[in-house]
Design a protein around this motif. Structure first.
Motif, mmCIF file in Angstrom:
data_model
loop_
_atom_site.group_PDB
_atom_site.id
_atom_site.type_symbol
_atom_site.label_atom_id
_atom_site.label_comp_id
_atom_site.label_asym_id
_atom_site.label_seq_id
_atom_site.Cartn_x
_atom_site.Cartn_y
_atom_site.Cartn_z
ATOM 1 N N PRO A 372 -27.493 102.329 4.301
ATOM 2 C CA PRO A 372 -27.871 101.602 5.517
ATOM 3 C C PRO A 372 -26.914 101.913 6.667
ATOM 4 O O PRO A 372 -25.714 102.090 6.470
ATOM 5 N N ALA A 373 -27.465 101.997 7.850
ATOM 6 C CA ALA A 373 -26.648 102.274 9.034
ATOM 7 C C ALA A 373 -25.754 101.076 9.347
ATOM 8 O O ALA A 373 -26.202 99.939 9.376
ATOM 9 N N GLU A 374 -24.480 101.340 9.571
ATOM 10 C CA GLU A 374 -23.519 100.307 9.973
ATOM 11 C C GLU A 374 -23.176 100.584 11.429
ATOM 12 O O GLU A 374 -22.302 101.379 11.735
ATOM 13 N N GLY A 375 -23.929 99.999 12.330
ATOM 14 C CA GLY A 375 -23.816 100.340 13.739
ATOM 15 C C GLY A 375 -22.495 99.919 14.344
ATOM 16 O O GLY A 375 -22.101 98.755 14.264
ATOM 17 N N LEU A 376 -21.817 100.867 14.986
ATOM 18 C CA LEU A 376 -20.518 100.589 15.586
ATOM 19 C C LEU A 376 -20.637 99.527 16.678
ATOM 20 O O LEU A 376 -19.782 98.635 16.779
ATOM 21 N N THR A 377 -21.669 99.598 17.509
ATOM 22 C CA THR A 377 -21.776 98.619 18.599
ATOM 23 C C THR A 377 -21.943 97.199 18.072
ATOM 24 O O THR A 377 -21.425 96.243 18.660
ATOM 25 N N GLU A 378 -22.648 97.057 16.966
ATOM 26 C CA GLU A 378 -22.793 95.719 16.371
ATOM 27 C C GLU A 378 -21.452 95.195 15.874
ATOM 28 O O GLU A 378 -21.120 94.020 16.041
ATOM 29 N N LEU A 379 -20.662 96.063 15.250
ATOM 30 C CA LEU A 379 -19.345 95.654 14.763
ATOM 31 C C LEU A 379 -18.436 95.261 15.918
ATOM 32 O O LEU A 379 -17.632 94.325 15.797
ATOM 33 N N ILE A 380 -18.556 95.974 17.032
ATOM 34 C CA ILE A 380 -17.743 95.641 18.203
ATOM 35 C C ILE A 380 -18.180 94.304 18.787
ATOM 36 O O ILE A 380 -17.349 93.442 19.102
ATOM 37 N N GLU A 381 -19.473 94.113 18.944
ATOM 38 C CA GLU A 381 -19.988 92.859 19.520
ATOM 39 C C GLU A 381 -19.614 91.658 18.668
ATOM 40 O O GLU A 381 -19.366 90.562 19.187
ATOM 41 N N GLN A 382 -19.566 91.830 17.368
ATOM 42 C CA GLN A 382 -19.211 90.746 16.448
ATOM 43 C C GLN A 382 -17.701 90.595 16.290
ATOM 44 O O GLN A 382 -17.237 89.769 15.508
ATOM 45 N N GLU A 383 -16.934 91.387 17.034
ATOM 46 C CA GLU A 383 -15.467 91.350 17.010
ATOM 47 C C GLU A 383 -14.926 91.555 15.602
ATOM 48 O O GLU A 383 -14.010 90.862 15.156
ATOM 49 N N ILE A 384 -15.500 92.511 14.911
ATOM 50 C CA ILE A 384 -15.070 92.815 13.544
ATOM 51 C C ILE A 384 -14.069 93.956 13.514
ATOM 52 O O ILE A 384 -13.173 93.978 12.668
ATOM 53 N N VAL A 385 -14.205 94.927 14.438
ATOM 54 C CA VAL A 385 -13.370 96.122 14.381
ATOM 55 C C VAL A 385 -12.707 96.398 15.722
ATOM 56 O O VAL A 385 -13.128 95.888 16.769
ATOM 57 N N GLU A 386 -11.667 97.244 15.664
ATOM 58 C CA GLU A 386 -10.981 97.761 16.843
ATOM 59 C C GLU A 386 -10.837 99.276 16.698
ATOM 60 O O GLU A 386 -10.792 99.813 15.581
ATOM 61 N N TYR A 387 -10.748 99.955 17.811
ATOM 62 C CA TYR A 387 -10.536 101.403 17.803
ATOM 63 C C TYR A 387 -9.189 101.743 17.163
ATOM 64 O O TYR A 387 -8.185 101.077 17.399
ATOM 65 N N TYR A 388 -9.188 102.831 16.366
ATOM 66 C CA TYR A 388 -7.934 103.293 15.764
ATOM 67 C C TYR A 388 -7.627 104.734 16.188
ATOM 68 O O TYR A 388 -6.662 104.983 16.894
ATOM 69 N N ILE A 389 -8.465 105.710 15.765
ATOM 70 C CA ILE A 389 -8.304 107.091 16.193
ATOM 71 C C ILE A 389 -9.688 107.722 16.361
ATOM 72 O O ILE A 389 -10.680 107.214 15.834
ATOM 73 N N THR A 390 -9.728 108.818 17.084
ATOM 74 C CA THR A 390 -10.971 109.550 17.276
ATOM 75 C C THR A 390 -11.213 110.477 16.101
ATOM 76 O O THR A 390 -10.282 111.132 15.602
ATOM 77 N N ASN A 391 -12.455 110.541 15.634
ATOM 78 C CA ASN A 391 -12.828 111.388 14.503
ATOM 79 C C ASN A 391 -12.841 112.852 14.938
ATOM 80 O O ASN A 391 -12.760 113.179 16.124
ATOM 81 N N SER A 392 -12.966 113.715 13.961
ATOM 82 C CA SER A 392 -13.004 115.145 14.242
ATOM 83 C C SER A 392 -14.297 115.510 14.973
ATOM 84 O O SER A 392 -15.244 114.735 15.024
ATOM 85 N N GLU A 393 -14.337 116.691 15.567
ATOM 86 C CA GLU A 393 -15.538 117.196 16.240
ATOM 87 C C GLU A 393 -16.062 118.401 15.480
ATOM 88 O O GLU A 393 -15.387 119.439 15.411
ATOM 89 N N PRO A 394 -17.253 118.336 14.914
ATOM 90 C CA PRO A 394 -18.102 117.139 14.836
ATOM 91 C C PRO A 394 -17.653 116.245 13.694
ATOM 92 O O PRO A 394 -16.933 116.684 12.791
ATOM 93 N N PRO A 395 -18.062 114.979 13.688
ATOM 94 C CA PRO A 395 -17.714 114.084 12.574
ATOM 95 C C PRO A 395 -18.278 114.604 11.263
ATOM 96 O O PRO A 395 -19.225 115.390 11.232
#
Length: 426
Positions: A372-395
């Protein structure tokens, strides 16, 4: 106070309600018989030698269960009068919380009486009470040592003295304030450019990184004591009380991770007040308190005036108080040693890249392999996560463009306030 076979239950209610509360006794249900909850008034009233707006708290129990709480009693008339002829009126600030309309301080040797009249006309009156001399906190200090259970930690002690050895009974409260440093903090945070609302129209969720808008690396939290701490100086047969243990903090307690402060408040109590709080403390320490307590054992100094069926639990106390603050750093006692684990269930080692659910920015997503998709924007809106580092290109496979951390690990305001307390010293 009218004695009753259900007095243990109301002792518990008082403990939950009062400013010197302790944890509830874990029982399945409490079923006192012979009276209604509407007949029970819980009173927490204390005036001190501090020149301030004094406070009186009134409540009633709201449930007969182990998770009982107390509901404030509104609309009461509260008055304190003195033997010198002064009268101090109280006004309601919150439901059940009454503060004096003007600041005043309890004067040594002067007797004070509490009068309460509820909105239904029920009246309550305390016995006259007076305060003794002022005691002194001579020193607060900390030592690294093993507890009685063999736990390595920090013990905080108080040395006290009192000019009158015949009035040498102390009760203590404390507030501890500690610094929190978010271990996975970064200078950037997420800003949502587009959430899931337009995904059916082919507009995918998107975010970007922006500088943090406020301080979220270093915070502070303050917690009040939740136990009744007593020490009878008379047992020492001296005007000084040395090495009175106030607080023990195990070396795995995160509150000592950086810098810690404790404000100790010392109340000099009358023999009657000391006896009341001793009984109150003993109720909480009994594993079978509701079977062992005897009617009338917890006797306060407030009684109902015009209703024989009314039950009042509480004590009107007039006391002197002194306070002192103490600081220490983790490095003072554990130089070069690892910090305690971070707070409770927070796992700051878990760093993961949730998908943005944006095919232009996520890594490859073969059918049925990513789950199942774990949408980043939903996690941000729910105040569950914070930015840590940028993933590789491409992820990578089934990965989003950013690695994230649990909110409390990257944003200390999840656990405290980013406002430095006025009293704080580095």
């Amino acid at each position: 106070m009218k004695a009753s076979s259900g007095i243990a239950f109301f002792a518990l209610v008082f403990l939950v309600f009062s400013g010197s509360c302790i944890d509830e006794v874990p029982v399945e249900s409490l079923e006192p018989v012979g009276f209604s909850l509407d007949d029970v008034l819980v009173v927490d009233a204390r005036i001190t030698n501090e020149n301030k707006r004094q406070r009186v708290l009134l409540s009633r129990p709201t449930a007969l269960s182990a998770d009982s709480s107390a509901a404030g009693v509104p609309g009461a008339s509260v008055t304190i009068s003195s033997s010198q002829g002064s009268t101090f009126q109280f006004e309601e600030s919150d439901s059940g919380s009454y503060v004096s309309t003007q600041p005043f301080a309890a004067i040594e040797g002067v007797e004070y009486t509490l009068e309460i009249e509820l909105a239904d006309g029920q009246q309550y009156l305390s016995a006259p009470a007076s305060r003794g001399p002022e005691s002194t906190i001579d020193r607060i200090y900390a030592q690294r040592e093993l507890s009685n259970l063999g736990v390595d930690g920090i013990s905080i002690y108080v040395d006290s003295s009192n000019p009158d050895p015949q009035a040498d009974r102390y009760r203590y409260e404390y507030e501890e304030t500690y610094k929190i440093i978010a271990p996975n903090w970064t200078a950037s945070e997420f800003e949502i450019l587009q959430d899931f609302s337009l995904i059916n129209e082919g507009i995918y969720p998107d975010v970007r990184l922006v500088p943090r808008a406020q301080e979220e690396r270093v915070c502070y939290n303050t917690v009040a004591s939740t136990e009744i701490l007593l020490s009878n100086g008379l047992e020492a047969e001296t005007e000084e009380l040395r090495g009175n243990l106030i607080r023990f903090l195990g070396n795995d307690n995160p509150v000592i991770s950086h810098r810690y402060s404790i404000l100790v408040r010392q109340y000099l109590q009358s023999p009657e007040a000391y006896s009341f709080y001793t009984s109150l403390r003993n109720f909480s320490s009994s594993d079978n308190v509701f079977n062992q307590i005897q009617p009338g054992l917890l006797e306060g100094n407030i009684e109902a005036v015009n209703n024989a069926d009314a039950i009042v639990l509480g004590y009107f106390e007039v006391t002197s108080v002194t306070e002192t603050r103490f600081f220490f750093n983790y490095e003072d006692f554990y130089p070069g040693e690892p910090l305690p684990p971070y707070f409770e269930t927070v796992n700051c080692d878990r760093i993961y890249p949730p998908r943005l659910v944006n095919p232009e920015r996520d890594g490859p997503s073969p059918p049925d392999e990513c789950g199942p998709a774990e949408g980043l924007t939903e996690l941000i809106e729910q105040e569950i996560v914070e930015y840590y580092i940028t993933n590789s290109e491409p992820p990578g496979l089934c990965e989003g463009p950013y690695f994230v951390t649990q909110r409390a690990c990257g944003d200390c305001t999840a656990l405290g306030s980013n406002i430095v307390p006025d009293f704080w010293e580095e």
